[in-house]
Motif scaffolding. Structure first.
Motif, mmCIF file in Angstrom:
data_model
loop_
_atom_site.group_PDB
_atom_site.id
_atom_site.type_symbol
_atom_site.label_atom_id
_atom_site.label_comp_id
_atom_site.label_asym_id
_atom_site.label_seq_id
_atom_site.Cartn_x
_atom_site.Cartn_y
_atom_site.Cartn_z
ATOM 1 N N VAL A 166 25.243 -71.547 -50.206
ATOM 2 C CA VAL A 166 24.169 -71.269 -49.251
ATOM 3 C C VAL A 166 22.966 -72.208 -49.414
ATOM 4 O O VAL A 166 22.475 -72.773 -48.429
ATOM 5 C CB VAL A 166 23.719 -69.793 -49.367
ATOM 6 C CG1 VAL A 166 22.391 -69.581 -48.675
ATOM 7 C CG2 VAL A 166 24.753 -68.905 -48.719
ATOM 8 N N GLU A 196 23.743 -63.720 -47.293
ATOM 9 C CA GLU A 196 24.812 -64.548 -46.697
ATOM 10 C C GLU A 196 25.652 -63.638 -45.808
ATOM 11 O O GLU A 196 26.181 -62.623 -46.268
ATOM 12 C CB GLU A 196 25.679 -65.191 -47.780
ATOM 13 C CG GLU A 196 26.939 -65.826 -47.197
ATOM 14 C CD GLU A 196 27.270 -67.201 -47.731
ATOM 15 O OE1 GLU A 196 27.013 -68.179 -47.018
ATOM 16 O OE2 GLU A 196 27.794 -67.292 -48.857
ATOM 17 N N CYS A 222 26.778 -72.259 -39.765
ATOM 18 C CA CYS A 222 27.293 -72.807 -41.034
ATOM 19 C C CYS A 222 27.245 -74.336 -40.974
ATOM 20 O O CYS A 222 28.239 -74.986 -40.603
ATOM 21 C CB CYS A 222 28.729 -72.330 -41.243
ATOM 22 S SG CYS A 222 28.933 -70.534 -41.149
ATOM 23 N N SER A 247 18.374 -63.572 -41.841
ATOM 24 C CA SER A 247 19.595 -63.188 -42.561
ATOM 25 C C SER A 247 19.575 -61.705 -42.937
ATOM 26 O O SER A 247 20.639 -61.087 -43.062
ATOM 27 C CB SER A 247 19.816 -64.073 -43.801
ATOM 28 O OG SER A 247 18.935 -63.762 -44.860
ATOM 29 N N ASN A 280 24.575 -70.134 -43.418
ATOM 30 C CA ASN A 280 25.664 -69.575 -44.229
ATOM 31 C C ASN A 280 26.614 -70.673 -44.679
ATOM 32 O O ASN A 280 26.571 -71.790 -44.163
ATOM 33 C CB ASN A 280 26.436 -68.546 -43.390
ATOM 34 C CG ASN A 280 25.516 -67.505 -42.784
ATOM 35 O OD1 ASN A 280 25.214 -66.513 -43.414
ATOM 36 N ND2 ASN A 280 25.024 -67.755 -41.576
ATOM 37 N N SER A 281 27.535 -70.302 -45.598
ATOM 38 C CA SER A 281 28.374 -71.365 -46.173
ATOM 39 C C SER A 281 29.823 -71.376 -45.656
ATOM 40 O O SER A 281 30.533 -72.343 -45.899
ATOM 41 C CB SER A 281 28.354 -71.286 -47.699
ATOM 42 O OG SER A 281 29.007 -70.131 -48.164
#
Ligand code: ADE
Ligand code: ZN
Length: 336
Positions: free
Chosen positions: A287, A15, A245, A312, A276-277
């Protein structure tokens, strides 16, 4: 757990775009408010969640900065980060590059050391107990002045060896990257990597500025780069990582719905997109939820998911030997 969810969770993932203050779940907000004798303007966890309806970035930021007010002690920051690491580990995240906003805390009288020592304690515990490695990205609040950012960089001096990169976040419109050109140059001179939110709400010009004036190593979000063909070509040519995101984009109305999310357009254009979160406690998903939501909405293939997971790591600030090790682990899950 169905086959898609199982596959997403088993894929090793990094992440790269996570604000640790944005992982403050309402339950922990209440617990910390009680522990610290702070009153919050909500009667219940449900009421807090009910308040999380945003029509733009600023709407969210107002609530997010207020929520961070319950964070007072080193133990609070450790508990906050530990809760994130537990949740991320359950999603198959094996490496996290977490952003923290020192000014959100120092501006209300919390010492820089209180914040970072709490985070570092959790990072050490996460590595030994959960097997998750992590790095710190110190983000400057762009609605504040250049002078305030320099002051923050100065406060970080005793911990610089523990900070990997600087970032730039908060209200984008009206606060272009160039405002922080000198601070970013100073950070680079100290050996720090550079990343900046750009093209979330701001125009493609802000993405150009982040590249040309700040010289960033990564772009956070970058959605609006798609409005400029030459910019897309350049980002693809440079292999520039975008930390996308999806659920954040949905909740902050950057996209109208996930069915219209551009993640597959980004991949098709050769952009090095990652999933990503951002602020998972506020946007309704960590995630794996982000991978799943956008995979379903856009019909992503397993090969797309593998590409996103690989990106990532290749877009991370890990050394090449660690990246290579993670890529081997992804290939094993992907059956390559
Ligand atoms: N701070 C926390 N989340 C953010 C976002 N999505 N954009 C800008 N600043 C932020
Ligand atoms: Zn962000």
């Amino acid at each position: 757990m169905d086959a898609l969810e199982d596959f997403i969770r088993r894929l090793p993932k990094a992440e790269l775009h996570l604000h640790i203050e944005g992982s403050l779940e309402p339950e922990l907000m209440f617990a910390l408010a009680e522990r610290n004798g702070i009153s919050i303007p909500y009667a219940s966890v449900e009421e807090v969640r009910g308040a999380y309806a945003f029509s733009n970035l600023q709407d969210f930021l107002d609530i997010y900065y207020a929520g961070a007010g319950v964070l007072q002690t080193e133990a609070d920051f450790r508990d906050l980060a530990m809760a994130y690491f537990e949740r991320a580990a359950a999603d198959g995240v094996v490496h996290a590059e977490i952003m923290f906003d020192p000014q959100t805390h120092t501006d209300r009288g919390i010492a820089f050391g209180t914040v970072i020592e709490g985070l570092l304690a959790a990072m050490a515990e996460a590595e030994t107990r959960l097997g998750i490695t992590s790095r710190l990205i110190m983000s400057f609040l762009r609605h504040l002045s250049e002078e305030a950012a320099f002051e923050t960089l100065g406060q970080a001096e005793p911990w610089l060896a523990r900070i990997t990169a600087v970032g730039l976040d908060s209200s984008e419109l009206g606060h272009p990257p160039a405002k922080f050109a000198r601070v970013f140059a100073a950070a680079r001179a100290k050996g720090l990597k550079l990343t900046a939110h750009a093209g979330e709400e701001g125009p493609p010009d802000y993405v150009y500025e982040a590249l040309e004036v700040l010289g960033v190593d990564r772009i956070d979000h970058g959605n609006r780069a798609l409005e400029d063909e030459a910019l897309v070509a350049r980002l693809a040519q440079d292999g520039m990582t975008l930390t996308v995101c999806p659920l954040s984009n949905l909740k902050l109305c950057v996209v109208g719905d996930l069915a219209g999310h551009p993640i597959d357009r980004m991949l098709a254009a050769g952009l090095k997109a990652t999933i990503n979160s951002d602020d998972p406690a506020y946007f309704g998903g960590y995630v794996a939820d982000n991978y799943r939501a956008v995979a379903e909405a856009r019909g992503l293939s397993r090969a797309d998911l593998v590409t996103l997971a690989k990106n990532s790591f290749t877009g991370s600030f890990l050394p090449p030997e660690d990246v290579a090790r993670h890529l081997v682990a992804i290939a094993a899950v992907a059956g390559e």
